[in-house]
Design a protein around this motif. Structure first.
Motif, PDB file in Angstrom:
ATOM      1  N   ALA A 264       0.815  -0.934  -0.135  1.00 19.60           N
ATOM      2  CA  ALA A 264      -0.086  -0.027   0.020  1.00 19.60           C
ATOM      3  C   ALA A 264       0.842   1.340   0.033  1.00 19.60           C
ATOM      4  N   MET A 265       1.905   1.148   0.889  1.00 24.26           N
ATOM      5  CA  MET A 265       2.763   2.478   0.839  1.00 24.26           C
ATOM      6  C   MET A 265       3.683   2.542  -0.411  1.00 24.26           C
ATOM      7  N   LEU A 266       3.779   1.517  -1.107  1.00 24.22           N
ATOM      8  CA  LEU A 266       4.748   1.556  -2.563  1.00 24.22           C
ATOM      9  C   LEU A 266       3.633   1.971  -3.390  1.00 24.22           C
ATOM     10  N   GLN A 267       2.352   1.796  -3.284  1.00 25.14           N
ATOM     11  CA  GLN A 267       1.450   2.519  -4.147  1.00 25.14           C
ATOM     12  C   GLN A 267       1.219   3.726  -3.893  1.00 25.14           C
ATOM     13  N   GLY A 268       1.812   4.511  -2.840  1.00 24.65           N
ATOM     14  CA  GLY A 268       1.672   5.874  -2.550  1.00 24.65           C
ATOM     15  C   GLY A 268       1.032   6.210  -1.209  1.00 24.65           C
ATOM     16  N   ALA A 269       0.027   5.267  -0.736  1.00 23.46           N
ATOM     17  CA  ALA A 269      -0.417   5.852   0.649  1.00 23.46           C
ATOM     18  C   ALA A 269       0.450   5.858   1.685  1.00 23.46           C
ATOM     19  N   THR A 270       0.212   6.834   2.542  1.00 19.92           N
ATOM     20  CA  THR A 270       1.207   6.990   3.658  1.00 19.92           C
ATOM     21  C   THR A 270       0.915   5.908   4.739  1.00 19.92           C
TER      22      THR A 270
END
Lengths: 258, 241
Positions: free
Chosen positions: B111-117
């Motif tokens: 999720a973070m690699l897809q841009g989520a904080t």
């Protein structure tokens, strides 16, 4: 990707790797200090017990050199392989490739914090009291860190190009282990010109010596020299970041088809 | 070649390939190299809310196409355009996980690699755990997972983090029947939504059920592109040639 998001990711990836690493071993987190100590033990046995070293404080001398060198060599070795090792993720998302070496280095940095703590305790036990001169440790560690990052970024690029480079990099680390005054004193060489040559030509030898100057002598390192090494390392980091940015998708292709 | 009969063809484009060709050198053994021509002059446009099915045999270039769409790879020739700011996730089997990390950590990282904080990613974790039906295994290293469990984790992570563009490579064909049914239901649900989906599948019935449009890739070229029913008809006829 914002700066903040980037560094949160680096930190998160490093912490996850630490956790996973600890879960894999029976002794878990203990290995962070156990492994470097075993290295020190082997070198101590060979150079003090077997070969009979003349230095009275050889253990402290060796620990200052070896414990900081392992941080450097392990970080560069592992970070250089980190992009290829993450090819699964790299085949899935388009992310800055410098994330992977940086996360690996961050993981090493967290481990090294406990190693430094252990080194301080040993120094204190051996009668090397904490002095204000120890403040010089901050710039020395910082420059050492920059050297690790700069070399790792280029190493990671090269290992993507051809995995053969990982062999050369580990050989290079062994070469540095012998040439950087880890178990011998650069300042104890018979020819002062040779001491000067080693320190100038080999920044790793200079940094190892700087640690000893600060921790054992309570003296400041050669600041002009430190600044020159810092500038060189910073330039290497900047060039490395640029290189990995420019070649991001090329590296993805290389990593996926490797 | 018929034009897309997709109702939302007037909607804004999300992804576009123009004259894309791709090839790469494959290492076979020491010093031996071969050139693989994977895609040859492929043009495609995918609109917001569209579900496009990609049909083709093994080695037709479907996975490479998805990697180009995801921006993971750059084409040798042609251009790949993706709506600026659109989040995109590529779902493939097996790869993409750090095997030594737990399902939870992998989901968080994805999720973070897809841009989520970090905070946003943590908020998704509960839903991901529930939807994936992994139970206590969610906390175990992914290395211990079966192929079905890995695909459930990957699918749940991608679907629950609500990316704008979802690229799916075969994952729907794994997992048990119950999970497949659930996955299909949630996909059908999303069809009415804003999510843009590109689905690679061997299963023609899956494409028929889920996709508005379809493209048939053969030998690196597009053989047919248009309404899913038409392309499936052509594909079926072509396969029995």
């Amino acid at each position: 990707m914002t700066f903040r998001h980037y560094f949160t990711l680096v930190d998160t990836m490093a912490r996850m790797a630490l956790k996973a690493d600890a879960a894999r071993f029976f002794f878990g987190y203990l290995w962070w200090v156990l492994e470097p100590l075993l290295y020190v033990a082997v070198f101590y046995v060979v150079f003090e017990v077997v070969l009979g070293n003349k230095r009275p404080d050889f253990l402290v001398f060796l620990m200052c050199g070896k414990l900081t060198f392992i941080w450097f060599s392990k970080s560069v070795n592992q970070a250089s392989r980190s992009i290829v090792a993450s090819k699964g993720l790299i085949g899935k998302v388009d992310v800055p490739k410098s994330l992977f070496p940086l996360a690996t280095i961050q993981e090493g940095l967290y481990k090294q914090a406990s190693v430094f703590l252990l080194l301080f305790i040993v120094l204190w036990f051996k009668g090397y009291g904490v002095s204000p001169g120890w403040a010089w440790l901050i710039p020395v560690v910082l420059v050492n860190y920059l050297m690790i990052v700069g070399l790792s970024l280029f190493g990671a690029f090269l290992v993507c190009l051809a995995f053969d480079f990982s062999m050369l990099i580990s050989l290079g680390m062994i070469f540095l282990l012998f040439t950087s005054g880890i178990f011998w004193d650069v300042r104890g060489l018979a020819d002062p010109a040779m001491t000067e040559a080693v320190l100038v030509l080999n920044p790793v030898a200079f940094i190892i010596d700087a640690y000893r100057q600060v921790l054992m002598e309570g003296a400041a390192p050669d600041l002009a020299h430190l600044a020159a090494v810092a500038a060189g390392a910073a330039a290497l980091v900047a060039a490395g970041v640029l290189l990995l940015r420019r070649t991001s998708r090329f590296l993805a292709l290389k990593a996926i088809t490797a | 070649m018929s034009r897309p009969a997709f109702a939302g063809a007037a909607a804004e484009p999300m992804l576009e390939l123009q004259g894309v060709s791709h090839s790469y050198h494959a290492r076979r053994a020491n010093f031996e190299r071969g050139l693989h021509r994977v895609l040859d002059d492929v043009s495609l446009r995918i609109h917001r809310g569209e579900t496009l099915g990609i049909l083709g045999r093994n080695g037709a270039g479907k996975t490479t196409l998805l990697r180009l769409l995801a921006g993971v790879l750059a084409p040798r020739a042609g251009t790949v355009w993706r709506r600026p700011g659109a989040s995109c996730s590529l779902l493939t089997l097996g790869l993409g996980f750090q095997p030594q990390l737990s399902g939870r950590d992998n989901a968080l990282l994805s999720a973070m690699l897809q841009g989520a904080t970090r905070r946003q990613a943590q908020a998704f974790l509960g839903e991901i755990r529930d939807f994936s039906e992994l139970g206590p295994s969610f906390e175990e290293p992914v290395a211990t997972y079966s192929a079905g469990m890995r695909s459930r984790l990957g699918f749940s992570t991608a679907i629950m983090t609500r990316v704008d563009i979802l690229l799916i490579d075969e994952v729907l064909s794994v997992g048990d029947a119950a999970f497949r049914k659930k996955a299909r239901a949630v996909m059908e649900d999303r069809l009415t939504g804003d999510q843009t989906v590109v689905l690679v599948s061997h299963q023609e019935d899956q494409v028929a059920a889920l996709c508005d449009t379809a493209a048939w890739i053969d030998g690196g070229r597009i053989r047919a592109h248009g309404a899913a029913g038409d392309v499936l008809g052509a594909y079926g006829a072509g396969a029995t040639d």
